[in-house]
Write a protein that holds these residues in place. Structure first.
Motif, mmCIF file in Angstrom:
data_model
loop_
_atom_site.group_PDB
_atom_site.id
_atom_site.type_symbol
_atom_site.label_atom_id
_atom_site.label_comp_id
_atom_site.label_asym_id
_atom_site.label_seq_id
_atom_site.Cartn_x
_atom_site.Cartn_y
_atom_site.Cartn_z
ATOM 1 N N ARG A 216 6.213 -56.609 -10.645
ATOM 2 C CA ARG A 216 6.704 -56.080 -9.190
ATOM 3 C C ARG A 216 7.538 -56.051 -8.669
ATOM 4 N NH1 ARG A 216 4.155 -61.775 -6.850
ATOM 5 N NH2 ARG A 216 3.934 -60.720 -4.516
ATOM 6 N N PHE A 217 8.403 -56.690 -9.110
ATOM 7 C CA PHE A 217 10.153 -56.003 -8.807
ATOM 8 C C PHE A 217 10.547 -55.035 -9.421
ATOM 9 C CE2 PHE A 217 12.142 -61.346 -9.879
ATOM 10 C CZ PHE A 217 11.594 -61.273 -7.958
ATOM 11 N N ASP A 218 10.219 -54.102 -11.099
ATOM 12 C CA ASP A 218 10.123 -52.996 -10.832
ATOM 13 C C ASP A 218 9.319 -52.191 -10.219
ATOM 14 O OD1 ASP A 218 11.750 -53.772 -13.400
ATOM 15 O OD2 ASP A 218 9.439 -53.817 -14.252
ATOM 16 N N ALA A 219 8.528 -52.727 -9.144
ATOM 17 C CA ALA A 219 7.510 -51.181 -8.293
ATOM 18 C C ALA A 219 8.301 -51.134 -7.523
ATOM 19 C CB ALA A 219 6.325 -51.718 -8.279
ATOM 20 N N VAL A 220 8.913 -53.053 -6.749
ATOM 21 C CA VAL A 220 9.690 -52.220 -5.451
ATOM 22 C C VAL A 220 11.329 -51.453 -5.937
ATOM 23 C CG1 VAL A 220 11.270 -53.342 -4.512
ATOM 24 C CG2 VAL A 220 9.758 -54.281 -4.889
ATOM 25 N N LEU A 221 11.590 -51.081 -7.355
ATOM 26 C CA LEU A 221 13.130 -50.232 -7.343
ATOM 27 C C LEU A 221 11.643 -49.351 -7.405
ATOM 28 C CD1 LEU A 221 14.872 -53.370 -9.933
ATOM 29 C CD2 LEU A 221 15.245 -52.651 -7.576
ATOM 30 N N ARG A 222 11.132 -48.855 -8.309
ATOM 31 C CA ARG A 222 11.130 -47.829 -8.390
ATOM 32 C C ARG A 222 10.502 -46.768 -7.005
ATOM 33 N NH1 ARG A 222 7.718 -49.329 -12.897
ATOM 34 N NH2 ARG A 222 5.771 -49.975 -11.226
ATOM 35 N N SER A 223 10.023 -47.605 -6.494
ATOM 36 C CA SER A 223 10.032 -46.975 -4.879
ATOM 37 C C SER A 223 10.929 -46.578 -4.430
ATOM 38 C CB SER A 223 9.157 -47.909 -4.262
ATOM 39 O OG SER A 223 8.452 -48.412 -4.344
ATOM 40 N N VAL A 224 12.191 -46.572 -4.775
ATOM 41 C CA VAL A 224 13.578 -46.075 -4.273
ATOM 42 C C VAL A 224 13.674 -44.921 -5.557
ATOM 43 C CG1 VAL A 224 15.899 -46.959 -3.306
ATOM 44 C CG2 VAL A 224 13.742 -49.093 -3.151
ATOM 45 N N PRO A 225 14.269 -44.156 -4.413
ATOM 46 C CA PRO A 225 14.483 -42.557 -4.860
ATOM 47 C C PRO A 225 15.156 -42.833 -5.963
ATOM 48 C CG PRO A 225 13.626 -41.928 -3.282
ATOM 49 C CD PRO A 225 13.841 -43.703 -2.926
ATOM 50 N N ILE A 226 16.697 -43.590 -5.012
ATOM 51 C CA ILE A 226 18.150 -43.223 -5.642
ATOM 52 C C ILE A 226 18.170 -44.586 -7.003
ATOM 53 C CG2 ILE A 226 19.051 -45.845 -4.763
ATOM 54 C CD1 ILE A 226 21.757 -44.342 -4.555
ATOM 55 N N TYR A 227 17.519 -45.181 -7.428
ATOM 56 C CA TYR A 227 17.142 -45.830 -9.026
ATOM 57 C C TYR A 227 16.717 -45.232 -10.405
ATOM 58 C CZ TYR A 227 18.512 -50.323 -6.457
ATOM 59 O OH TYR A 227 19.335 -51.514 -5.919
ATOM 60 N N ARG A 228 15.669 -43.906 -9.461
ATOM 61 C CA ARG A 228 15.565 -43.143 -10.656
ATOM 62 C C ARG A 228 16.398 -42.568 -11.061
ATOM 63 N NH1 ARG A 228 10.528 -41.234 -6.607
ATOM 64 N NH2 ARG A 228 10.010 -43.053 -6.044
ATOM 65 N N LEU A 229 17.857 -42.266 -10.729
ATOM 66 C CA LEU A 229 18.554 -41.386 -11.162
ATOM 67 C C LEU A 229 19.376 -41.527 -12.422
ATOM 68 C CD1 LEU A 229 20.827 -40.829 -7.691
ATOM 69 C CD2 LEU A 229 18.455 -39.080 -9.527
ATOM 70 N N GLU A 230 18.407 -43.391 -12.741
ATOM 71 C CA GLU A 230 19.492 -43.703 -14.175
ATOM 72 C C GLU A 230 18.709 -44.293 -14.844
ATOM 73 O OE1 GLU A 230 21.656 -47.985 -14.696
ATOM 74 O OE2 GLU A 230 21.266 -47.878 -13.518
#
Length: 230
Positions: A216-230
């Motif tokens: 569930r935490f990962d799903a939150v972070l994947r929803s924020v584009p900037i975290y996909r940069l890493e």
């Protein structure tokens, strides 16, 4: 009769104490991680939410003042395009991007009812969430937290001086030179130091999560584009 410019100034300065109160409460939690890790930080955060995450408090004591403060400040700048840009403005501009990202990541997206997030409750969204994404996305997380903390402190300190000088002109505080440098250095050490070291303590903890919560935490972070940069 109050001019439009004076009205904007009053709105900008009048909303600042509400935001400052929130910041003192909100930043106390990570600072206390130095003493008791994520467990103590979570306990303090839950207590603080009684002020700023109620149906009344979030609308009228937090989001309302932030919106009023931001819009009045932006409008004042647009009405005075030739006015020199001061440090308080330079610190504010990054916050216009950093604060919404922080709100989306830590408040808005976790509240989404869709699976797998499924509306994370305040008790579920504790400082293990911070520990988790400091481990999973260390570069982006440290960049966002560090920039947010430092720019917030600089803006708050310089803004407090502006408010003080506006309303108590006979007791003006120096806004330039060595005095400003000493003031900012002291504020960054006194406030930024404990908060950043608290974040470091959290980054050294191992996440303690059930598999379903981690997803569930990962799903939150994947929803924020900037975290996909890493």
């Amino acid at each position: 009769m109050v001019s439009f410019s004076s009205l904007l100034t009053n709105l900008n300065h009048g909303s600042a104490p509400f935001i400052s109160t929130f910041l003192l409460i909100h930043l106390t939690a990570p600072a206390l991680a130095n003493v008791g890790g994520s467990e103590m930080a979570s306990q303090v955060m839950i207590l603080g939410r009684e002020y700023y995450q109620t149906s009344f408090g979030e609308k009228y004591l937090l989001l309302g003042p932030i919106i009023v403060h931001s819009l009045s400040g932006i409008t004042r700048r647009l009405l005075a395009p030739g006015k020199p840009i001061s440090l308080v403005h330079l610190a504010a501009y990054p916050l216009l991007l950093l604060a919404p990202i922080h709100f989306l990541t830590h408040r808005a997206i976790p509240a989404l009812p869709s699976e797998p997030i499924s509306s994370l409750s305040p008790s579920e969204l504790d400082y293990q969430f911070v520990v988790h994404h400091l481990h999973k996305y260390p570069v982006v997380s440290w960049t966002l937290y560090g920039a947010l903390i430092l720019t917030t402190i600089v803006h708050a300190v310089e803004g407090a001086v502006v408010v003080w000088n506006t309303w108590t002109p006979k007791m003006r505080v120096n806004q330039q030179g060595k005095t400003r440098s000493v003031r900012l250095a002291a504020a960054l050490m006194a406030f930024g130091g404990p908060v950043l070291s608290g974040v470091y303590v959290l980054s050294r903890e191992l996440p303690f999560l059930l598999k379903g919560m981690a997803e569930r935490f990962d799903a939150v972070l994947r929803s924020v584009p900037i975290y996909r940069l890493e």
